[in-house]
Scaffold this active site. Structure first.
Site, PDB file in Angstrom:
ATOM      1  N   ASN A 147      24.970 -58.830  57.870  1.00 31.55           N
ATOM      2  CA  ASN A 147      23.775 -59.632  58.130  1.00 31.55           C
ATOM      3  C   ASN A 147      23.825 -60.985  57.444  1.00 31.55           C
ATOM      4  O   ASN A 147      24.555 -61.141  56.470  1.00 31.55           O
ATOM      5  CB  ASN A 147      22.541 -58.865  57.625  1.00 31.55           C
ATOM      6  CG  ASN A 147      22.022 -57.905  58.679  1.00 31.55           C
ATOM      7  OD1 ASN A 147      21.976 -58.237  59.855  1.00 31.55           O
ATOM      8  ND2 ASN A 147      21.653 -56.714  58.243  1.00 31.55           N
ATOM      9  N   TYR A 253      11.398 -55.902  63.944  1.00 30.70           N
ATOM     10  CA  TYR A 253      11.234 -57.152  63.205  1.00 30.70           C
ATOM     11  C   TYR A 253      10.160 -58.060  63.786  1.00 30.70           C
ATOM     12  O   TYR A 253       9.722 -59.003  63.123  1.00 30.70           O
ATOM     13  CB  TYR A 253      12.588 -57.872  63.085  1.00 30.70           C
ATOM     14  CG  TYR A 253      13.520 -57.076  62.202  1.00 30.70           C
ATOM     15  CD1 TYR A 253      13.474 -57.211  60.815  1.00 30.70           C
ATOM     16  CD2 TYR A 253      14.372 -56.115  62.741  1.00 30.70           C
ATOM     17  CE1 TYR A 253      14.280 -56.441  59.994  1.00 30.70           C
ATOM     18  CE2 TYR A 253      15.187 -55.339  61.927  1.00 30.70           C
ATOM     19  CZ  TYR A 253      15.132 -55.503  60.557  1.00 30.70           C
ATOM     20  OH  TYR A 253      15.920 -54.730  59.736  1.00 30.70           O
TER      21      TYR A 253
HETATM   22  P1  NAD Z   1      26.547 -52.996  49.977  1.00 29.76           P
HETATM   23  O1  NAD Z   1      25.666 -53.665  49.016  1.00 29.76           O
HETATM   24  O2  NAD Z   1      26.885 -51.578  49.776  1.00 29.76           O
HETATM   25  O3  NAD Z   1      27.884 -53.861  50.107  1.00 29.76           O
HETATM   26  C1  NAD Z   1      29.022 -53.355  50.768  1.00 29.76           C
HETATM   27  C2  NAD Z   1      30.271 -53.796  50.055  1.00 29.76           C
HETATM   28  O4  NAD Z   1      30.555 -55.179  50.305  1.00 29.76           O
HETATM   29  C3  NAD Z   1      30.210 -53.665  48.535  1.00 29.76           C
HETATM   30  O5  NAD Z   1      31.083 -52.640  48.122  1.00 29.76           O
HETATM   31  C4  NAD Z   1      30.626 -55.046  48.046  1.00 29.76           C
HETATM   32  O6  NAD Z   1      31.427 -55.014  46.889  1.00 29.76           O
HETATM   33  C5  NAD Z   1      31.351 -55.596  49.240  1.00 29.76           C
HETATM   34  N1  NAD Z   1      31.583 -57.033  49.248  1.00 29.76           N
HETATM   35  C6  NAD Z   1      30.799 -58.025  48.775  1.00 29.76           C
HETATM   36  N2  NAD Z   1      31.380 -59.223  48.976  1.00 29.76           N
HETATM   37  C7  NAD Z   1      32.551 -58.983  49.612  1.00 29.76           C
HETATM   38  C8  NAD Z   1      33.610 -59.809  50.087  1.00 29.76           C
HETATM   39  N3  NAD Z   1      33.588 -61.126  49.951  1.00 29.76           N
HETATM   40  N4  NAD Z   1      34.679 -59.195  50.674  1.00 29.76           N
HETATM   41  C9  NAD Z   1      34.730 -57.870  50.802  1.00 29.76           C
HETATM   42  N5  NAD Z   1      33.764 -57.040  50.362  1.00 29.76           N
HETATM   43  C10 NAD Z   1      32.699 -57.593  49.778  1.00 29.76           C
HETATM   44  O7  NAD Z   1      25.922 -53.242  51.423  1.00 29.76           O
HETATM   45  P2  NAD Z   1      25.382 -52.256  52.539  1.00 29.76           P
HETATM   46  O8  NAD Z   1      24.010 -51.890  52.218  1.00 29.76           O
HETATM   47  O9  NAD Z   1      26.363 -51.227  52.852  1.00 29.76           O
HETATM   48  O10 NAD Z   1      25.325 -53.291  53.726  1.00 29.76           O
HETATM   49  C11 NAD Z   1      26.480 -53.977  54.091  1.00 29.76           C
HETATM   50  C12 NAD Z   1      26.169 -55.075  55.061  1.00 29.76           C
HETATM   51  O11 NAD Z   1      25.776 -54.522  56.303  1.00 29.76           O
HETATM   52  C13 NAD Z   1      25.017 -55.984  54.622  1.00 29.76           C
HETATM   53  O12 NAD Z   1      25.312 -57.307  54.967  1.00 29.76           O
HETATM   54  C14 NAD Z   1      23.858 -55.460  55.418  1.00 29.76           C
HETATM   55  O13 NAD Z   1      22.859 -56.413  55.615  1.00 29.76           O
HETATM   56  C15 NAD Z   1      24.544 -55.085  56.687  1.00 29.76           C
HETATM   57  N6  NAD Z   1      23.822 -54.157  57.549  1.00 29.76           N
HETATM   58  C16 NAD Z   1      23.731 -54.527  58.829  1.00 29.76           C
HETATM   59  C17 NAD Z   1      23.031 -53.765  59.715  1.00 29.76           C
HETATM   60  C18 NAD Z   1      22.927 -54.273  61.119  1.00 29.76           C
HETATM   61  O14 NAD Z   1      22.082 -53.834  61.856  1.00 29.76           O
HETATM   62  N7  NAD Z   1      23.757 -55.217  61.539  1.00 29.76           N
HETATM   63  C19 NAD Z   1      22.453 -52.550  59.292  1.00 29.76           C
HETATM   64  C20 NAD Z   1      22.606 -52.163  57.959  1.00 29.76           C
HETATM   65  C21 NAD Z   1      23.304 -52.990  57.089  1.00 29.76           C
HETATM   66  C1  G6P Z   2      18.360 -52.014  59.968  1.00 28.30           C
HETATM   67  C2  G6P Z   2      18.862 -53.317  60.452  1.00 28.30           C
HETATM   68  C3  G6P Z   2      19.743 -53.966  59.502  1.00 28.30           C
HETATM   69  C4  G6P Z   2      18.975 -54.026  58.219  1.00 28.30           C
HETATM   70  C5  G6P Z   2      19.048 -52.640  57.668  1.00 28.30           C
HETATM   71  C6  G6P Z   2      18.412 -52.520  56.317  1.00 28.30           C
HETATM   72  O1  G6P Z   2      17.019 -52.159  60.229  1.00 28.30           O
HETATM   73  O2  G6P Z   2      19.343 -53.276  61.735  1.00 28.30           O
HETATM   74  O3  G6P Z   2      20.181 -55.173  59.996  1.00 28.30           O
HETATM   75  O4  G6P Z   2      19.362 -55.011  57.400  1.00 28.30           O
HETATM   76  O5  G6P Z   2      18.571 -51.705  58.581  1.00 28.30           O
HETATM   77  O6  G6P Z   2      18.479 -51.203  55.856  1.00 28.30           O
HETATM   78  P1  G6P Z   2      18.283 -50.875  54.318  1.00 28.30           P
HETATM   79  O7  G6P Z   2      18.273 -49.400  54.224  1.00 28.30           O
HETATM   80  O8  G6P Z   2      19.431 -51.521  53.625  1.00 28.30           O
HETATM   81  O9  G6P Z   2      16.990 -51.501  53.929  1.00 28.30           O
HETATM   82 MN    MN Z   3      20.317 -55.211  62.243  1.00 31.47          MN
END
Ligand code: NAD
Ligand code: G6P
Ligand code: MN
Ligand code: MN
Length: 433
Positions: A147, A253
């Site tokens: 994100n 959202y």
């Molecule tokens: P998290 O905080 O567990 O981070 C995941 C990993 O990324 C960590 O282990 C961290 O060390 C690593 N990291 C940080 N900078 C880095 C870099 N430059 N290179 C490689 N690794 C790096 O995060 P999470 O809660 O698992 O979420 C991960 C990502 O996915 C976030 O950006 C979050 O917003 C996104 N996400 C997206 C959706 C969606 O709908 N698209 C849904 C959920 C989460």
């Molecule tokens: C979903 C979305 C992600 C968002 C995430 C947050 O709603 O599609 O883009 O950032 O969940 O989940 P969390 O558990 O990290 O609040």
């Molecule tokens: Mn999303």
């Protein structure tokens, strides 16, 4: 065999991804899976990576799981690169949520000032990854989950030559699942025509066994429990007359835009109680990693479903499989518009239902957006573009422009106060500024 690289491999979502690869091994024979992280995330990578290895071993599949901090070695000759990283980890997210709230503005990971700053931190990293991909695996697909996925996909399309990029969010699939639950039918019978942007997507029609059920479904969305389909957004419920007139299915959202004051009240209460989402998630994540450490655990624990990203692996793996197998099925993803939505620039990223082929997603054209949503969608697209430009240039004025035109920011004055405070708080992760 296929080589898949996952950047941000230390994420607590990784077991979900592994489960997906295991379940679909027959159609998607992954030979090597490289989980990449950075020094800051090494401990998480080790814990979750070892769980991943146990899961594969228990399934008896010949998938080699590699853990590394060396992104370039991992990327060499990859077929698919998935990204799920968080620059600055949850500490940075807490600042994204708390600083705007301290000034009476919505504080959210992908919306408003928080979304802007997550973009400012993330875009330079994704552009670096694309550079590595161009050198080391020029034929690979980038499946970006990181994100703010809308701004990130926009930045890749605008600032790189990579066209094999797809932005992915679990919200559309979550909406399909939620509507199926509401109708008490299997999700395979439900189809939604999606159009809009990431976290700003509308369901223009909803079909059950091919017959539109939009009117029925819209009636049911006035109750709060039916007005969000993800765990991280607490819906406020919709006025039935409003939804009837809008005549489209909203995404979770939309609560921040069409219910701003109600959502702000709730968030301010969480803020005062020390319970903004980053703080809730930090607790969940600690619990999850305690479980992951257990050497007897070799499956995805139930607790992971408390995170907002439910169905992430379903969405990711059905996408990769449809590209790999040229399935030509319809899935909602973020891709280049190419005129599918006439009121959005052709070269911009949109989130919509697409036919998924081996050449990538082809948007299903459904005409322009309804007039009621067109303006807001264009405004958010402009915000994403200008935000991406600020991230690339490090230009202060451009960042203030992005901040101020965001619909959740009430004035240039408040925007500037928040901008200055956040630039200072995040400076370690903003090398361009
Ligand atoms: P998290 O905080 O567990 O981070 C995941 C990993 O990324 C960590 O282990 C961290 O060390 C690593 N990291 C940080 N900078 C880095 C870099 N430059 N290179 C490689 N690794 C790096 O995060 P999470 O809660 O698992 O979420 C991960 C990502 O996915 C976030 O950006 C979050 O917003 C996104 N996400 C997206 C959706 C969606 O709908 N698209 C849904 C959920 C989460
Ligand atoms: C979903 C979305 C992600 C968002 C995430 C947050 O709603 O599609 O883009 O950032 O969940 O989940 P969390 O558990 O990290 O609040
Ligand atoms: Mn999303
Ligand atoms: Mn099913």
């Amino acid at each position: 065999g296929l080589k898949v690289v996952t950047i941000g491999g230390g994420s607590s979502y990784t077991p979900e991804l592994i489960e997906g690869f295991i379940n679909r091994y027959d159609e998607l024979p992954v030979k090597e899976l490289w989980l990449v992280d950075i020094e800051e995330g090494k401990e998480k990578l080790d814990i979750v990576g070892n769980l991943a290895k146990r899961m594969v071993e228990k399934a008896g599949l010949p998938i080699d799981v590699h853990l590394t901090l060396d992104r370039q070695t991992a990327l060499k000759d990859a077929d698919f690169v998935t990204t799920q990283f968080r620059v600055g980890l949850l500490d940075a997210r807490a600042k994204d949520e708390r600083i705007p709230l301290s000034h009476g503005v919505i504080g959210q990971e992908t919306n408003g000032p928080g979304g802007l700053f997550k973009g400012l931190r993330t875009v330079p990293v994704i552009l670096d990854i694309v550079k590595d991909m161009e050198a080391l695996c020029p034929n690979a697909w980038l499946i970006n989950f990181t994100n703010p996925a809308g701004m990130v996909t926009e930045a890749v399309l605008r600032y790189t030559d990579l066209r094999k990029v797809v932005g992915l969010c679990n919200v559309p699939i979550g909406m399909e699942m939620g509507i199926a639950r509401l109708l008490d039918v299997d999700h395979s019978r439900v189809r939604i025509d999606f159009a809009g942007l990431n976290h700003m997507v509308y369901g223009l029609d909803i079909f059950l066994d091919g017959v539109s059920v939009k009117e029925d479904v819209i009636q049911k969305l006035s109750s709060p429990e039916n007005s969000s389909f993800v765990k991280n957004v607490e819906g406020s419920g919709w006025e039935p007359e409003f939804l009837r007139a809008l005549n489209a299915l909203t995404c979770p959202y939309h609560n921040y835009y069409y219910n701003t004051d109600v959502m702000l009240e709730k968030e301010l209460e969480n803020y005062r109680d020390g319970k903004v989402r980053a703080q809730v998630v930090q607790k969940l994540e600690n619990e999850l990693f305690e479980l992951y450490k257990d050497p007897d655990l070799s499956e995805k624990p139930q607790q992971l479903s408390e995170r907002g990203g439910a169905y992430y692996s379903d969405a990711a793996i059905r996408l990769i499989s449809s590209i790999y197998n040229d399935k030509k099925d319809i899935q909602p993803v973020n891709t280049i518009n190419n005129g599918a939505i006439p009121s959005i620039p052709a070269e911009s990223a949109v989130e919509m239902s697409c036919v998924i082929t081996k050449e990538g997603p082809k948007p299903v054209a459904m005409g322009d957006l309804p007039v009621a949503s067109r303006g807001l969608v264009q405004q958010i697209k402009s915000f994403e573009r200008i935000g991406a430009e600020a991230a690339v240039t490090g230009n202060y004025d451009t960042a203030l422009l992005a901040m101020t035109i965001n619909p959740l920011v009430p004035s240039d004055k408040t925007g500037k106060v928040i901008l200055d405070e956040m630039l200072e708080a995040h400076k370690q992760h903003l090398p361009n500024f």
